[in-house]
Scaffold this motif. Structure first.
Motif, PDB file in Angstrom:
ATOM      1  N   GLU A  52       0.834  -1.207   0.000  1.00 40.69           N
ATOM      2  CA  GLU A  52       0.000   0.000   0.000  1.00 40.69           C
ATOM      3  C   GLU A  52       0.870   1.259   0.000  1.00 40.69           C
ATOM      4  N   LEU A  53       1.927   1.237   0.802  1.00 38.66           N
ATOM      5  CA  LEU A  53       2.823   2.384   0.866  1.00 38.66           C
ATOM      6  C   LEU A  53       3.525   2.589  -0.473  1.00 38.66           C
ATOM      7  N   THR A  54       3.927   1.497  -1.097  1.00 37.76           N
ATOM      8  CA  THR A  54       4.549   1.583  -2.423  1.00 37.76           C
ATOM      9  C   THR A  54       3.586   2.228  -3.417  1.00 37.76           C
ATOM     10  N   GLY A  55       2.337   1.802  -3.386  1.00 40.32           N
ATOM     11  CA  GLY A  55       1.343   2.376  -4.286  1.00 40.32           C
ATOM     12  C   GLY A  55       1.127   3.863  -4.056  1.00 40.32           C
ATOM     13  N   LEU A  56       1.182   4.278  -2.812  1.00 37.93           N
ATOM     14  CA  LEU A  56       1.010   5.703  -2.513  1.00 37.93           C
ATOM     15  C   LEU A  56       2.143   6.531  -3.121  1.00 37.93           C
ATOM     16  N   TYR A  57       3.356   6.025  -3.038  1.00 40.62           N
ATOM     17  CA  TYR A  57       4.482   6.755  -3.621  1.00 40.62           C
ATOM     18  C   TYR A  57       4.447   6.703  -5.148  1.00 40.62           C
ATOM     19  N   GLN A  58       3.963   5.619  -5.703  1.00 36.75           N
ATOM     20  CA  GLN A  58       3.776   5.574  -7.153  1.00 36.75           C
ATOM     21  C   GLN A  58       2.744   6.612  -7.598  1.00 36.75           C
ATOM     22  N   ALA A  59       1.704   6.759  -6.829  1.00 41.12           N
ATOM     23  CA  ALA A  59       0.664   7.734  -7.160  1.00 41.12           C
ATOM     24  C   ALA A  59       1.197   9.160  -7.125  1.00 41.12           C
ATOM     25  N   GLN A  60       2.285   9.372  -6.387  1.00 44.12           N
ATOM     26  CA  GLN A  60       2.898  10.695  -6.321  1.00 44.12           C
ATOM     27  C   GLN A  60       3.870  10.946  -7.471  1.00 44.12           C
ATOM     28  N   GLY A  61       4.075   9.918  -8.329  1.00 49.31           N
ATOM     29  CA  GLY A  61       4.907  10.120  -9.504  1.00 49.31           C
ATOM     30  C   GLY A  61       6.189   9.331  -9.544  1.00 49.31           C
ATOM     31  N   LEU A  62       6.467   8.526  -8.512  1.00 47.68           N
ATOM     32  CA  LEU A  62       7.691   7.730  -8.513  1.00 47.68           C
ATOM     33  C   LEU A  62       7.497   6.470  -9.354  1.00 47.68           C
ATOM     34  N   SER A  63       8.600   5.992  -9.913  1.00 51.27           N
ATOM     35  CA  SER A  63       8.535   4.724 -10.635  1.00 51.27           C
ATOM     36  C   SER A  63       8.323   3.587  -9.644  1.00 51.27           C
ATOM     37  N   ARG A  64       7.889   2.435 -10.155  1.00 49.95           N
ATOM     38  CA  ARG A  64       7.651   1.285  -9.284  1.00 49.95           C
ATOM     39  C   ARG A  64       8.907   0.911  -8.514  1.00 49.95           C
ATOM     40  N   GLU A  65      10.016   0.883  -9.199  1.00 51.93           N
ATOM     41  CA  GLU A  65      11.280   0.497  -8.555  1.00 51.93           C
ATOM     42  C   GLU A  65      11.658   1.475  -7.449  1.00 51.93           C
ATOM     43  N   THR A  66      11.570   2.782  -7.753  1.00 54.42           N
ATOM     44  CA  THR A  66      11.929   3.797  -6.764  1.00 54.42           C
ATOM     45  C   THR A  66      10.939   3.786  -5.608  1.00 54.42           C
ATOM     46  N   ALA A  67       9.659   3.647  -5.908  1.00 59.60           N
ATOM     47  CA  ALA A  67       8.639   3.632  -4.863  1.00 59.60           C
ATOM     48  C   ALA A  67       8.849   2.454  -3.918  1.00 59.60           C
ATOM     49  N   GLU A  68       9.194   1.294  -4.454  1.00 65.76           N
ATOM     50  CA  GLU A  68       9.461   0.136  -3.614  1.00 65.76           C
ATOM     51  C   GLU A  68      10.651   0.378  -2.700  1.00 65.76           C
ATOM     52  N   LYS A  69      11.704   0.974  -3.270  1.00 65.06           N
ATOM     53  CA  LYS A  69      12.916   1.229  -2.474  1.00 65.06           C
ATOM     54  C   LYS A  69      12.623   2.218  -1.346  1.00 65.06           C
ATOM     55  N   VAL A  70      11.897   3.306  -1.683  1.00 66.28           N
ATOM     56  CA  VAL A  70      11.557   4.307  -0.669  1.00 66.28           C
ATOM     57  C   VAL A  70      10.691   3.683   0.415  1.00 66.28           C
ATOM     58  N   ALA A  71       9.682   2.920   0.019  1.00 64.78           N
ATOM     59  CA  ALA A  71       8.776   2.300   0.986  1.00 64.78           C
ATOM     60  C   ALA A  71       9.526   1.332   1.897  1.00 64.78           C
ATOM     61  N   GLU A  72      10.435   0.546   1.322  1.00 64.20           N
ATOM     62  CA  GLU A  72      11.190  -0.419   2.122  1.00 64.20           C
ATOM     63  C   GLU A  72      12.111   0.276   3.119  1.00 64.20           C
ATOM     64  N   GLU A  73      12.790   1.321   2.665  1.00 59.01           N
ATOM     65  CA  GLU A  73      13.711   2.015   3.564  1.00 59.01           C
ATOM     66  C   GLU A  73      12.964   2.737   4.685  1.00 59.01           C
ATOM     67  N   LEU A  74      11.843   3.377   4.345  1.00 62.62           N
ATOM     68  CA  LEU A  74      11.070   4.070   5.376  1.00 62.62           C
ATOM     69  C   LEU A  74      10.430   3.083   6.341  1.00 62.62           C
ATOM     70  N   THR A  75       9.991   1.947   5.837  1.00 63.79           N
ATOM     71  CA  THR A  75       9.400   0.930   6.697  1.00 63.79           C
ATOM     72  C   THR A  75      10.439   0.370   7.650  1.00 63.79           C
ATOM     73  N   ALA A  76      11.639   0.172   7.157  1.00 64.48           N
ATOM     74  CA  ALA A  76      12.704  -0.346   8.019  1.00 64.48           C
ATOM     75  C   ALA A  76      13.041   0.644   9.129  1.00 64.48           C
ATOM     76  N   LYS A  77      12.936   1.914   8.832  1.00 62.48           N
ATOM     77  CA  LYS A  77      13.279   2.936   9.830  1.00 62.48           C
ATOM     78  C   LYS A  77      12.134   3.183  10.801  1.00 62.48           C
ATOM     79  N   ASP A  78      10.909   3.412  10.265  1.00 60.37           N
ATOM     80  CA  ASP A  78       9.741   3.717  11.102  1.00 60.37           C
ATOM     81  C   ASP A  78       8.487   3.446  10.277  1.00 60.37           C
ATOM     82  N   ALA A  79       8.021   2.210  10.329  1.00 56.97           N
ATOM     83  CA  ALA A  79       6.895   1.809   9.491  1.00 56.97           C
ATOM     84  C   ALA A  79       5.634   2.609   9.821  1.00 56.97           C
ATOM     85  N   LEU A  80       5.329   2.741  11.108  1.00 60.10           N
ATOM     86  CA  LEU A  80       4.109   3.463  11.499  1.00 60.10           C
ATOM     87  C   LEU A  80       4.180   4.923  11.083  1.00 60.10           C
ATOM     88  N   GLY A  81       5.309   5.568  11.341  1.00 60.18           N
ATOM     89  CA  GLY A  81       5.465   6.963  10.967  1.00 60.18           C
ATOM     90  C   GLY A  81       5.342   7.185   9.474  1.00 60.18           C
TER      91      GLY A  81
END
Length: 243
Positions: free
Chosen positions: A110-139
């Motif tokens: 779901e988080l990946t999809g939200l970043y894709q909706a903001q204009g990021l590519s699938r690959e970039t959105a996945e990377k951003v979502a994974e890194e942010l989730t690893a740091k603070d998933a709830l935040g």
């Protein structure tokens, strides 16, 4: 504050990137609106009473009652409003926390999809979502889905206090002006003092909300003038009738 936040704050110190922004803006908003209400409502009361009588004691009694009652009413209203907002935010935070615990994979998607909706590519959105989730998933989810910072939930007590204090300060202006100026000129002086104060609060309210300053000032001045004229005419009518 981490290194990224430090860099962001130091590179743009005049932009609102710091923690506690919602708290400060909410208190400032409550203060400006409280002052505006204190000025208008109390001025309307004292001008109305002054239009009916030339004696100072009725003005003092009516103005003081308007000040005390108005400050309490503003504080209660602000507390109830902000407390409802806070309860809603807490409920949303707990809901998101449960969803992350129940199905983290779906939440990551779901988080990946939200970043894709903001204009990021699938690959970039996945990377951003994974890194942010690893740091603070709830935040990460609260920020992306709900625009909520769990460390910056507004305080109803803070807003209520700011509103009550600002209302009292605003109300003291017309009351003091009416009582400290001589009878023939006191209504004119009160009109002038109130309209100048309303111009300031209108400007500040527009500045806080990012709206057009002078349009807000004119709107505030017109509303304040109508309130003062209306109550003065009512007071004058009753004064004439009773006299």
């Amino acid at each position: 504050m981490d290194a990224a936040s430090d860099a962001l704050s130091s590179s743009h110190p005049d932009e609102p990137h710091r923690a506690g922004l919602a708290q400060r803006l909410n208190g400032l908003r409550a203060g400006v609106l409280g002052a505006n209400d204190g000025i208008v409502s109390t001025a309307a009361v004292v001008v109305g009473v002054a239009g009916a009588t030339s004696e100072s004691l009725p003005v003092l009694l009516a103005g003081t009652a308007a000040l005390v009652g108005g400050a309490i009413s503003m504080a209660l209203g602000e507390y109830v409003s902000v407390a409802s907002q806070r309860d809603t935010e807490h409920a949303l935070i707990e809901k998101e926390r449960r969803e992350l615990a129940d199905d983290p994979a779906a939440e990551l998607e779901e988080l990946t999809g939200l970043y894709q909706a903001q204009g990021l590519s699938r690959e970039t959105a996945e990377k951003v979502a994974e890194e942010l989730t690893a740091k603070d998933a709830l935040g990460a989810h609260l920020a992306a889905e709900l625009n909520i910072d769990r460390d910056d939930v507004v305080s109803p007590w803070y807003a209520a206090l700011a509103s009550a204090v600002a209302f009292t300060v605003g109300a003291l202006l017309p009351l003091a002006t009416m009582l400290l100026t001589p009878h023939p000129e006191r209504i004119a002086f009160t009109f002038a003092a109130v309209l100048m104060a309303l111009a300031v609060t209108g400007y500040l309210a527009a500045w806080i909300g990012g709206a057009r300053r002078w349009k807000a000032v004119v709107r505030t001045l017109v509303g304040g003038t109508l309130a003062l004229v209306a109550t003065f005419l009512v007071g004058s009518l009753f004064g004439t009738t009773i006299g």
